[in-house]
Design an enzyme around this catalytic site. Structure first.
Site, mmCIF file in Angstrom:
data_model
loop_
_atom_site.group_PDB
_atom_site.id
_atom_site.type_symbol
_atom_site.label_atom_id
_atom_site.label_comp_id
_atom_site.label_asym_id
_atom_site.label_seq_id
_atom_site.Cartn_x
_atom_site.Cartn_y
_atom_site.Cartn_z
ATOM 1 N N HIS A 106 2.799 1.380 2.031
ATOM 2 C CA HIS A 106 1.939 0.470 1.268
ATOM 3 C C HIS A 106 0.508 0.996 1.185
ATOM 4 C CE1 HIS A 106 -0.734 -3.035 0.782
ATOM 5 N NE2 HIS A 106 0.182 -3.423 -0.076
ATOM 6 N N CYS A 147 9.977 9.663 -10.436
ATOM 7 C CA CYS A 147 8.856 8.772 -10.126
ATOM 8 C C CYS A 147 8.581 8.725 -8.633
ATOM 9 C CB CYS A 147 9.100 7.374 -10.667
ATOM 10 S SG CYS A 147 10.585 6.621 -10.020
#
Ligand code: PEP
Ligand code: MG
Length: 747
Positions: free
Chosen positions: A392, A697
């Site tokens: 994160h 990605c």
């Protein structure tokens, strides 16, 4: 002892009223319209603890305390705090405080809510900074003021405040506390203002404005209007009207969110006159303090109020813009977001503490969570104990453009609260002290025309409010829009919305946030990935208590397998997308994560059609991020998919059996391992044969050396992190040229 009104206070009164109180008084004196109020001075606190006999009790508790023993520190803190909070304030003091409050109400001619703020002070040390260490209470009214004054006093003994004083060598008895009581403004409009450009220091005032209270800006939930005023030419030189989908306002002392209709949402917040008045107040403050200011302002009943002002700490000197530093390295980790940032360390134990982080501080924590994003925006750099390049903290700081070092293992132990450090987010190190940066030669080559590449270069997005910044890279679209960061930032667990019968509210939130990204990139395509958050990441949310406890969440209930078990949730996502299609947005792609069976694609597609999504109006694709999906790609392409995208973060972890978030095995994590490349090569070949587009990605799409290989293998597009778009485009340009030259030579 006493109560002092703002107009009775000046900047030399810090020992009596603390830094905050003195600052407010000073502003009042130079006729800056701060909301009125008074300060209960530091002598009052002293008198309170002396006449009630608390003084000796507190001293006894603190005697011989070992502040390094967190448990003991916490229990001593609790004891002292409850002593203070349960001891009645002598009548005479209480009367004086309440009569000042009544006077405030009289002056305003109505019921007032006040903010009650602590303002700690050390008598002989006017420069000591205790900013942000003690508590603040908002929306206080009537006699309850007394209770909150006591709470402010007791916050002089939070574990952190005690620890800080011991560490800095302050004697507890030398420190006292004043309490600021200030009328709260229920603003119709509010925002922030940088009196000079916050990065370059140019004489340009930048104002951000929203309807209602300023929390909407601070939390990053609304795109504010932005106005730029050139202080040299005295003109408004830029006006950007943001789409302010909601406002935060106060009703009966409670803060509530109100949705705004399209017309109001797109209405300009400030008139030219208001902008000019704000600029003028900003100039008075800047001139007074002799340094550019970061000002919070509000407008109520057409009156402008200045709510807070502090020096801008982010202005970079010219030679700092391109950087290189040297110094003593005290912490090492992974360089997760490039750039160099320095400031004061703030250690954050949980999202409850994020207000500690002021503009320009270095945020240090075990691992960031979505609730910490507002503080991450304010930070000059971020350091975490845990995590790899796709955690994160890494993903979000790259999008916010904040330097970050992750996976340091012991950053929160080695770095201490208040320490000054410099963080190099490229090299992955933290230096002791604020180091001077040296100008470095620009490595990248300037091209006279934008580079046109046959392989498309896209960008990854996770934070809708940062989408415009991502679009400014010139990327050819979004190859991965990870919606989970935004979902984890909502007020409760997605399934709780559904269980509470609030599916519509959830769909609205998805719709609103996804729309921001689609609009920022329109008409370039945005591939929206359906939710992919492992159970452990959901647990902290309201309603997340029921998340199953899994030994191995990465191998567990996540991705499309979960959305097919919780079908209502998948339907909610599709409903939000359907609304966007119906509004005429034509740049939508839907991508399924963690596919490993043909049946998963079939089922998801059936639900998608059932929700009324026309397949001819969108692109539909899957991620290839399990070895299974790569090995059965022949069968998967038969399901009529438009594209596949390699999720190399997961594909690598599952192929090599290396947990992507485990810093102990990070050295084994290699996206260019022959096994991973073999799977990718196979998938590209099969997809080419069937006319299915291929993309990447995963984080590897941001590494030029991997991109080079993928272009050679014939990939159609690469989606990189914002900070890597330019380097990736240059790599692709060079590799494509090389391939063409080789072909020509062989003719
Ligand atoms: C990946 O696995 O490479 C990917 C892009 O998805 P995420 O990092 O969100 O799991
Ligand atoms: Mg993945």
């Amino acid at each position: 002892m006493g109560v002092l009104w703002f107009n009775e206070i000046g900047k030399n009164d810090i020992p009596l009223v603390g830094g905050k109180g003195a600052n407010l008084g000073e502003m009042f004196r130079i006729e800056i319209p701060v909301p009125n109020g008074f300060v209960i001075d530091s002598k009052t606190y002293r008198e309170f603890i002396e006449v009630t006999g608390l003084k000796t009790k507190i001293e006894d508790e603190l005697k011989g305390l070992n502040v390094e023993d967190t448990d003991v520190l916490t229990s001593v803190s609790q004891k002292i705090r409850s002593l203070i909070e349960s001891t009645p304030i002598p009548d005479e003091i209480a009367k004086e405080i309440l009569s000042a409050y009544k006077q405030l109400e009289k002056e305003e001619g109505k019921k007032v809510f006040v903010a009650v703020r602590s303002s700690a002070t050390a008598e002989d040390l006017p420069d000591a900074s205790f900013a942000g260490q003690q508590d603040t209470f908002l929306n206080v009214q009537g006699d309850e003021l007394i209770e909150y004054v006591r709470k402010c006093w007791s916050s002089l003994y939070t574990p952190r405040a005690i620890y800080y004083r011991v560490q800095k060598g302050f004697r507890h008895e030398d420190v006292s506390i004043a309490v600021v009581v200030q009328k709260m403004v229920n603003s119709e409009k509010s925002g922030v203002m940088f009196t000079s450009h916050p990065v370059t220091g140019e004489r340009k005032t930048i104002i951000e404005a929203v309807f209602g209270l300023g929390e909407a800006i601070v939390s990053g939930r609304v795109t504010p209007d932005t106005y730029v005023f050139d202080r040299e030419t005295r003109e408004i030189v830029d006006i950007k009207v943001g789409e302010k989908t909601m406002m935060i306002t106060k009703r009966d002392g409670k803060t509530v969110e109100v949705e705004l209709d399209v017309e109001k949402a797109n209405q300009r917040v400030l008139s030219d006159d208001e902008i000019i008045k704000l600029v003028e107040f900003g100039e008075i403050i800047e001139n007074h303090y002799g340094t550019p200011q970061d000002v919070e302002w509000a407008i109520e009943d057409n009156r402008i109020y200045i709510v807070q002002s502090r020096p801008v700490t982010t202005i970079k000197k010219k030679d700092e813009v391109s950087e290189e530093v040297e110094g003593e390295i005290i912490v090492r980790g992974l360089g997760a977001s490039p750039g160099i940032g320095s400031g004061v360390v703030k250690i954050i134990g949980s999202e409850k503490e994020i207000s500690k982080v002021q503009e320009g501080d270095v945020l240090v924590t075990t691992m960031t969570t979505p609730d910490m994003v507002p503080a991450m925006r304010r930070a000059s750099a971020i350091v975490t104990d845990e995590g790899g390049m796709t955690c994160h903290a890494a993903i979000v700081s790259r999008e916010l453009g904040v330097p970050a070092v992750v996976g340091t293992k012991d950053g929160t132990k080695i770095l201490k609260e208040g320490m000054k450090v410099t963080v190099d987010g490229e090299k992955g190190v933290v230096y002791l002290g604020i180091l001077k940066t040296e100008k470095k030669e620009e490595k990248t080559i300037e091209y006279s025309a934008p580079l046109i590449t046959a392989t498309e270069v896209k960008v990854n997005v996770s934070i809708p409010d940062a989408a415009e910044r991502a679009a400014a890279t010139g990327a050819d679209g979004v190859g991965l829009f990870r919606i989970e960061h935004m979902v984890l930032g909502l007020e409760k667990h997605p399934m709780k919305y559904i269980r509470d019968g609030e599916m519509d509210r959830y769909v609205d939130a998805l719709y609103r946030e996804i729309k921001k990204v689609l609009k920022a990139f329109y008409p370039k395509p945005v591939w929206i990935r359906t939710l992919d958050a492992p159970t452990d990441e959901f647990r902290a949310m309201e309603g997340g208590e029921d998340e199953p406890i899994e030994a191995n969440p990465m191998l567990g209930f996540r991705g499309i397998r979960r959305d097919l078990r919780e079908e209502e949730h998948l339907r909610a996502e599709f409903k939000a997308i359907k609304r966007l299609i119906d509004e005429g947005l034509t740049n939508i792609g839907i991508m399924l994560p963690l596919v490993s069976n043909v049946e998963e694609v079939r089922k998801a597609k059936r639900i998608l059609i059932d929700e009324g999504i026309p397949l001819d109006k969108i692109e539909f694709g899957i991620m290839v991020e399990t070895p299974a999906s790569a090995l059965i790609i022949e069968d998967l392409v038969k399901e009529e998919i438009d594209f596949v995208s390699f999720g190399t973060n997961d594909l690598t972890q599952y192929t090599l059996a290396v947990d992507r978030n485990n810093e102990n095995v990070a050295y084994l994590f290699d996206e260019t391992h022959p096994a991973v490349l073999k799977l990718i090569e196979h998938v590209i070949k099969v997809c080419k044969k069937h006319g299915v587009k291929t993309s990447i990605c995963g984080q590897a799409g941001s590494y030029p050396h991997v991109v080079e290989k993928l272009v050679e293998l014939g990939i159609d597009s690469v989606s990189a992190n914002q900070d890597a778009v330019r380097a990736v485009r240059e790599t692709i340009y060079r590799v494509e040229k090389k391939i063409m030259l080789e072909k020509l030579r062989n003719l």
